[in-house]
Design a protein around this motif. Sequence first.
Motif, PDB file in Angstrom:
ATOM      1  N   LEU A 122      -9.419   4.625   5.924  1.00 40.07           N
ATOM      2  CA  LEU A 122      -7.908   4.721   5.686  1.00 40.07           C
ATOM      3  C   LEU A 122      -7.228   3.420   5.830  1.00 40.07           C
ATOM      4  N   SER A 123      -8.058   2.116   6.119  1.00 40.62           N
ATOM      5  CA  SER A 123      -7.346   0.855   6.493  1.00 40.62           C
ATOM      6  C   SER A 123      -6.647   0.742   5.082  1.00 40.62           C
ATOM      7  N   TYR A 124      -5.737  -0.293   5.256  1.00 41.08           N
ATOM      8  CA  TYR A 124      -5.204  -0.865   4.126  1.00 41.08           C
ATOM      9  C   TYR A 124      -6.141  -1.784   3.198  1.00 41.08           C
ATOM     10  N   HIS A 125      -7.259  -2.391   4.022  1.00 44.88           N
ATOM     11  CA  HIS A 125      -8.013  -3.072   3.401  1.00 44.88           C
ATOM     12  C   HIS A 125      -9.190  -2.144   2.363  1.00 44.88           C
ATOM     13  N   SER A 126      -9.611  -0.839   2.799  1.00 43.30           N
ATOM     14  CA  SER A 126     -10.231   0.230   1.891  1.00 43.30           C
ATOM     15  C   SER A 126      -9.389   0.417   0.918  1.00 43.30           C
ATOM     16  N   PHE A 127      -7.986   0.799   1.188  1.00 39.79           N
ATOM     17  CA  PHE A 127      -6.995   1.292   0.050  1.00 39.79           C
ATOM     18  C   PHE A 127      -7.081   0.361  -1.109  1.00 39.79           C
ATOM     19  N   MET A 128      -6.964  -1.021  -0.759  1.00 40.55           N
ATOM     20  CA  MET A 128      -6.712  -2.048  -1.978  1.00 40.55           C
ATOM     21  C   MET A 128      -7.985  -2.226  -2.476  1.00 40.55           C
ATOM     22  N   THR A 185       0.830  -0.956   0.036  1.00 37.16           N
ATOM     23  CA  THR A 185       0.025   0.137  -0.109  1.00 37.16           C
ATOM     24  C   THR A 185       0.818   1.185  -0.054  1.00 37.16           C
ATOM     25  N   GLY A 186       0.281   2.157   0.245  1.00 32.36           N
ATOM     26  CA  GLY A 186       1.033   3.626   0.362  1.00 32.36           C
ATOM     27  C   GLY A 186       0.883   4.236  -0.919  1.00 32.36           C
ATOM     28  N   SER A 187       1.311   5.427  -1.144  1.00 37.86           N
ATOM     29  CA  SER A 187       0.846   6.388  -2.303  1.00 37.86           C
ATOM     30  C   SER A 187       1.820   5.666  -3.661  1.00 37.86           C
ATOM     31  N   THR A 188       2.916   5.170  -3.469  1.00 36.04           N
ATOM     32  CA  THR A 188       3.732   4.595  -4.371  1.00 36.04           C
ATOM     33  C   THR A 188       3.311   3.671  -5.392  1.00 36.04           C
TER      34      THR A 188
END
Length: 267
Positions: free
Chosen positions: A90-96, A49-52
């Motif tokens: 902002l969870s990584y679940h939501s991010f993905m 995850t992250g912006s990259t």
Amino acid sequence: MAQPISTKLLLPGLSLFVFETPEQASVWVADQMVPLINSSKPPVLGLATGSTPIKLYAELIKRYKEGQISFKRTTTFNLDEYAIEHSHPLSYHSFMDTNLFNHVDIPRESINVPNGSLLLKENNDQEVEEHCKSYELKIASHGGLDLQILGIGRTGHIGFNEPGSDEKTKTRKIEIHTVTRQDAIREFGSIDLVPKTSITMGVSTILGAKRVILLAFGSSKAPIISQLLSEERLTTPSPQIPASYLFGHSNVQIVLDRQAAEQLEKE
Ligand code: GLP
């Protein structure tokens, strides 16, 4: 085809690719992933995850929509998750979900992200430990990760393996470094709202992948990239820069844009 502006073999099995822009770098990484995703063996991807990696995921979505790839047979394992509810935006679940999974044909049951919400319950060490062990076992039961995509934190972390994490570490609960938490104010708005702990794959879990691609973009990453790729670190990995343990792996590509590479010594 995206072409790097420079390439260098740093160690046997460890190559550096520098691109003019993050967009070109992301297209190149997507090109590397297409044959793997389409291979006859069901692919197992380790995701970050992250912006990259956002531009990489956008490129993969584009290729899916163009009919070049399907994720129907792909299994994914994410690197890490905050001590947070899955449904938190902002969870990584939501991010993905937002940046990849909702836009492609991956079956929901093929998606694995550490369950950071377990960290929200008190006196829950045993359940957390069991979850971490079963995450490791699940990766192994799929034959290991074919490819791990990584970003890097300004502390030199990969996943949330903060300084002090050595090459033997496995999936576990970890305290997030102050510098990393400060960087996350960008998303959370204030330091008090940034989770203090997370669950992360360990350095050894990452090193178990058959291939690793580490991405770093922008001038904020230039100092850690120049420390990571220093002569000293290339010869002697250190828990102070956990990403340096990648140098013991036999198939790693470090992919930078021009800005992240700006403090590297020119030859
Ligand atoms: C977080 C993640 C890392 C990621 C890092 C860099 O700390 N746990 O996996 O590599 O951020 O984030 P960015 O890509 O936004 O610079």
